[in-house]
Design an enzyme around this catalytic site. Structure first.
Site, short mmCIF file in Angstrom:
data_model
loop_
_atom_site.label_atom_id
_atom_site.label_comp_id
_atom_site.label_asym_id
_atom_site.label_seq_id
_atom_site.Cartn_x
_atom_site.Cartn_y
_atom_site.Cartn_z
NE ARG A 134 -2.00 -4.35 -7.28
CZ ARG A 134 -3.00 -3.83 -6.57
NH1 ARG A 134 -2.87 -2.64 -5.98
NH2 ARG A 134 -4.14 -4.49 -6.43
NE ARG A 161 -3.82 0.06 0.54
CZ ARG A 161 -4.66 -0.35 -0.40
NH1 ARG A 161 -4.70 0.28 -1.55
NH2 ARG A 161 -5.45 -1.39 -0.21
CG ASP A 178 -12.30 5.34 -6.94
OD1 ASP A 178 -12.43 4.27 -6.31
OD2 ASP A 178 -11.53 5.49 -7.91
CD GLU A 207 -4.73 5.56 -9.26
OE1 GLU A 207 -5.04 4.65 -10.05
OE2 GLU A 207 -5.33 5.79 -8.20
CG HIS A 215 -2.76 2.88 -7.89
ND1 HIS A 215 -2.85 3.57 -6.71
CD2 HIS A 215 -3.98 2.33 -8.06
CE1 HIS A 215 -4.07 3.45 -6.20
NE2 HIS A 215 -4.78 2.72 -7.01
O1 TA6 Z 1 -7.23 3.64 -8.45
C1 TA6 Z 1 -8.30 3.77 -7.54
C2 TA6 Z 1 -8.74 2.37 -7.11
O2 TA6 Z 1 -9.23 1.63 -8.20
C3 TA6 Z 1 -9.78 2.51 -5.99
O3 TA6 Z 1 -11.06 2.17 -6.42
C4 TA6 Z 1 -9.25 1.58 -4.90
O4 TA6 Z 1 -9.73 0.27 -5.09
C5 TA6 Z 1 -7.74 1.70 -5.14
O5 TA6 Z 1 -7.62 1.66 -6.56
C6 TA6 Z 1 -6.89 0.72 -4.38
O6 TA6 Z 1 -6.93 -0.52 -4.98
P1 TA6 Z 1 -6.11 -1.71 -4.24
O7 TA6 Z 1 -6.33 -2.92 -5.06
O8 TA6 Z 1 -4.66 -1.29 -4.19
O9 TA6 Z 1 -6.68 -1.78 -2.84
#
Ligand code: TA6
Length: 299
Positions: free
Chosen positions: A99, A73, A212, A272, A168
């Site tokens: 990932r 994260r 979002d 992103e 991201h």
């Molecule tokens: O990029 C935004 C998003 O798609 C949100 O909807 C949220 O799910 C975020 O990515 C984090 O995704 P992750 O799979 O890293 O928890």
């Protein structure tokens, strides 16, 4: 062979690049250029840190670990070969499947204008059940007058495939209530919080609740204004016609469970550089595509 000592022999560049074992439990590559530093994990090909003059510019969860089944994260996760939920099967992992694996350290360079590292991965036979195509991905992270991340995809199969993806990026901010994002004014966006309804952005983006959104179209000179830090970060995108902006706010932060604290959302925002929404890249056999984001700090 991914033995750190062997990797150090092959890839260290004195004073510029060093392969290390991270206290977070995995192999990382430290890039140093002047008063800037970046840390790139083999896990996920993921940038974990970027600092200039001692200032941390990316947000990384205080509970992030490198050797877990979950994605790390924070930093700059690589979403590939799809963005978000899989279009046909939401039961597949969100944001693709690279990932959670160690990428191969492929090259490092050090020069007068910057230092860089390239990490690579490729689809495997087991991946075919998730995504029935043959492709490779390379991420090149360059630290110089800012930070540039380039994600190259090559179609190594015999049929074209659809590609969606994202860098991201989790930016660290002083206070989300004092953050605005400029350069997306007038663009349409898909609002994930409203069944992906198509809406139009009026003015710069401010934050007072969960956001979002997938912005559609080429942003003109994106700028993150982090007033609390008296800092602006310019974002230049290449190979992208969509930009995702996300802040989980309080309730989702608790649901995610890996942000480190219920208030963590106040110190981060994701901007992103992507190919997402209806910005889908169709890659012909043998063709390649580069998604690139260049970040520069302006004070
Ligand atoms: O990029 C935004 C998003 O798609 C949100 O909807 C949220 O799910 C975020 O990515 C984090 O995704 P992750 O799979 O890293 O928890």
């Amino acid at each position: 062979m991914s033995d750190p000592a062997h990797l150090r022999d092959r890839f260290d560049r004195p004073g510029a690049v060093r392969v290390e074992i991270s206290p977070l439990g995995g192999t990382v590559v430290r890039l140093t250029f002047g008063d800037a530093m970046a840390l790139v994990a083999l896990r996920g090909g993921q940038v974990l840190q970027w600092l200039e003059s001692g200032q941390g510019l990316l947000w990384l969860s205080p509970v992030a670990r490198l050797k877990t089944a979950k994605s790390i994260r924070g930093g700059i996760p690589v979403c590939w070969p799809w963005f978000g939920d899989h279009l046909d099967d939401p039961g597949k992992p969100a944001h693709g499947f690279v990932r959670h694996r160690d990428w191969a350290l492929e090259a490092t360079e050090a020069g007068p204008d910057g230092v860089c590292v390239t990490l690579a991965t490729a689809t495997t036979a087991r991946d075919q059940e998730l995504w029935p195509h043959v492709a490779s991905a390379r991420v090149t992270v360059t630290l110089g007058a800012g930070l540039t991340v380039a994600l190259q995809t090559v179609n190594q199969g015999r049929a074209p495939f659809p590609l969606t993806q994202a860098l991201h990026t989790y930016f660290r901010v002083a206070d989300i209530a004092r953050v605005s994002v400029w350069g997306l004014e007038g663009l349409d966006y898909l609002d994930k919080l409203d069944a992906f309804a198509r809406k139009r952005q009026a003015g710069p983006i401010g934050f007072g609740a969960e956001v979002d959104r997938i912005y559609l179209g080429a942003p003109q000179g994106l700028v993150l204004h982090d007033s609390g830090n008296e800092r602006r970060i310019a974002i230049a995108a290449h190979g992208s016609l969509s930009t995702v902006v996300w802040n989980p706010w309080s309730e989702k932060t608790i649901r995610l469970g890996d942000m480190g604290s219920p208030e963590a959302f106040r110190q981060m925002v994701c901007i992103e550089t992507a190919n997402a929404g209806d910005d889908i890249v169709t890659l012909a056999p043998g063709a390649s595509h580069v998604l690139r984001a260049a970040y520069r700090v302006a004070r």
